[in-house]
Motif scaffolding. Structure first.
Motif, PDB file in Angstrom:
ATOM      1  N   THR A  67       0.927  -1.301  -0.199  1.00  0.00           N
ATOM      2  CA  THR A  67       0.054  -0.026   0.103  1.00  0.00           C
ATOM      3  C   THR A  67       0.678   1.194   0.135  1.00  0.00           C
ATOM      4  O   THR A  67       0.547   2.292  -0.713  1.00  0.00           O
ATOM      5  CB  THR A  67      -0.805   0.112   0.998  1.00  0.00           C
ATOM      6  OG1 THR A  67      -1.692  -1.297   1.114  1.00  0.00           O
ATOM      7  CG2 THR A  67      -1.902   1.214   1.202  1.00  0.00           C
ATOM      8  N   ARG A  80       1.936   1.924  -3.497  1.00  0.00           N
ATOM      9  CA  ARG A  80       0.873   2.354  -4.334  1.00  0.00           C
ATOM     10  C   ARG A  80       0.324   3.707  -4.072  1.00  0.00           C
ATOM     11  O   ARG A  80      -0.105   4.679  -5.073  1.00  0.00           O
ATOM     12  CB  ARG A  80      -0.325   1.113  -4.350  1.00  0.00           C
ATOM     13  CG  ARG A  80      -1.548   1.784  -4.934  1.00  0.00           C
ATOM     14  CD  ARG A  80      -2.903   0.824  -4.899  1.00  0.00           C
ATOM     15  NE  ARG A  80      -3.148   0.852  -3.498  1.00  0.00           N
ATOM     16  CZ  ARG A  80      -4.354   1.572  -3.234  1.00  0.00           C
ATOM     17  NH1 ARG A  80      -4.883   2.426  -4.036  1.00  0.00           N
ATOM     18  NH2 ARG A  80      -4.915   1.562  -1.844  1.00  0.00           N
ATOM     19  N   THR A  81       0.342   4.118  -2.919  1.00  0.00           N
ATOM     20  CA  THR A  81      -0.011   5.474  -2.200  1.00  0.00           C
ATOM     21  C   THR A  81       1.006   6.427  -2.259  1.00  0.00           C
ATOM     22  O   THR A  81       0.891   7.664  -1.904  1.00  0.00           O
ATOM     23  CB  THR A  81      -0.963   5.463  -1.035  1.00  0.00           C
ATOM     24  OG1 THR A  81      -0.014   4.873  -0.028  1.00  0.00           O
ATOM     25  CG2 THR A  81      -1.941   4.381  -1.336  1.00  0.00           C
ATOM     26  N   GLU A  86     -10.291  -2.901  -7.086  1.00  0.00           N
ATOM     27  CA  GLU A  86      -9.276  -2.552  -6.071  1.00  0.00           C
ATOM     28  C   GLU A  86      -9.784  -0.928  -5.647  1.00  0.00           C
ATOM     29  O   GLU A  86     -10.276  -0.157  -6.241  1.00  0.00           O
ATOM     30  CB  GLU A  86      -8.119  -2.434  -6.789  1.00  0.00           C
ATOM     31  CG  GLU A  86      -6.934  -2.249  -5.619  1.00  0.00           C
ATOM     32  CD  GLU A  86      -6.969  -3.552  -5.000  1.00  0.00           C
ATOM     33  OE1 GLU A  86      -6.119  -3.236  -3.753  1.00  0.00           O
ATOM     34  OE2 GLU A  86      -7.225  -4.430  -5.100  1.00  0.00           O
ATOM     35  N   THR A 112      -9.695   1.287  -1.336  1.00  0.00           N
ATOM     36  CA  THR A 112      -8.788   1.728  -0.226  1.00  0.00           C
ATOM     37  C   THR A 112      -9.788   1.731   0.984  1.00  0.00           C
ATOM     38  O   THR A 112     -10.995   1.973   1.013  1.00  0.00           O
ATOM     39  CB  THR A 112      -8.517   3.041  -0.478  1.00  0.00           C
ATOM     40  OG1 THR A 112      -7.267   3.189  -1.575  1.00  0.00           O
ATOM     41  CG2 THR A 112      -7.625   3.676   0.783  1.00  0.00           C
ATOM     42  N   SER A 160      -4.791  -1.473   1.319  1.00  0.00           N
ATOM     43  CA  SER A 160      -5.405  -1.746  -0.095  1.00  0.00           C
ATOM     44  C   SER A 160      -6.382  -3.072   0.031  1.00  0.00           C
ATOM     45  O   SER A 160      -6.081  -3.967   0.759  1.00  0.00           O
ATOM     46  CB  SER A 160      -4.346  -2.356  -0.839  1.00  0.00           C
ATOM     47  OG  SER A 160      -3.281  -1.066  -1.193  1.00  0.00           O
TER      48      SER A 160
END
Length: 271
Positions: A45, A48-49, A120, A122, A140
């Motif tokens: 995560t 990804r973020t 997908e 959050t 995630s």
């Protein structure tokens, strides 16, 4: 307002619908803690973020502004939803099963889901780090499809009117059987609990009926908190503990259901 997650759901929904400013969201959050941080719950995560990876309870994290940026980006996708969850052991409806988010949300009793159902998404869960800091941990998740509401707004409002009466009756029964609030005046204790709830404000766009339901739920929660918190209310035997749970648990369940339908209806981006 019952939790930081409920506050963020309502105020972020109002902001994204153009009915509140970002500063309004921040001000509402600051009623829970003067400092908010944001961190990823795991390395994947974090990648990804682009957020720092920090186990919940660790004060390291970004400031609160990236939280609003994350919500705006997640909900910019057509069909995306902002959804409050208030799970408890034995009732995990609406959670992505088998995930760290689901387990941690049950432990915390709250959280938010953002994303397009079936894709997908959050998850967000607030964790108190200390008396001044609330950390929002990002997960995630596969966004589950929303189940239909358990009841209508009208049914929820009626249920809360009944729950206020039933909670008062339960407190009286506990008090008179020696399992209640001891020598303290229950009315004063309930007023103190309600004063804490009233620190948290609603966006102006929240429908009046939804606000009445949320206020009534807070009233019931204040009564039940007084019934459970006082030292004299501690059951002295297994049978007394079972009776205590049997008396109060259905009321807590009714509160959760009413809060969820009220927030679901009131938050423009949650449906």
């Amino acid at each position: 307002m019952c939790s930081p997650s409920a506050t963020l759901t309502l105020w972020a929904g109002s902001w994204l619908a153009g009915r509140s400013a970002p500063d309004d969201v921040l001000e509402a959050l600051h009623a829970w803690a003067p400092r908010h941080t944001l961190a990823a719950g795991d390395p994947v995560t974090g990648g990804r973020t682009d957020l720092p990876w920090s186990a919940h309870g660790n004060p390291n994290g970004t400031g609160v502004m990236p939280l609003l940026k994350l919500i705006r980006e997640e909900l910019a996708v057509p069909g995306a939803e902002l959804r409050l969850v208030l799970p408890v052991p034995g009732d995990v409806r609406g959670l992505p099963t088998g995930t760290a988010f689901a387990a941690d949300a049950v432990e915390s009793g709250e959280g938010l889901l953002l994303g397009v159902p079936g894709a997908e998404g959050t998850g967000l869960i607030p964790y108190p780090v200390d008396e001044n800091t609330l950390q929002w941990t990002v997960y995630s998740v596969s966004m589950p499809r929303a189940a239909g509401p358990d009841m209508s707004l009208g049914e929820a409002e009626y249920a809360m009117r009944e729950a206020v009466r039933d909670a008062a009756d339960a407190l009286m029964r506990l008090h008179t059987t020696g399992l209640g609030a001891g020598d303290a005046d229950p009315r004063e204790l309930i007023e103190a609990e309600l004063a804490d709830y009233s620190r948290h404000t609603y966006p102006e766009c929240v429908p009046l009926r939804a606000k009445r339901i949320l206020d009534s739920a807070d009233h019931v929660a204040a009564i039940l908190t007084v019934a459970q918190r006082e030292p004299a209310s501690a059951p002295t035997s297994a049978s007394a503990a079972t009776a205590h749970e049997t008396l109060l648990r259905p009321l807590w369940d009714a509160i959760r259901a009413a809060r969820l339908i009220a927030v679901h209806t009131a938050a423009p981006q949650s449906r």
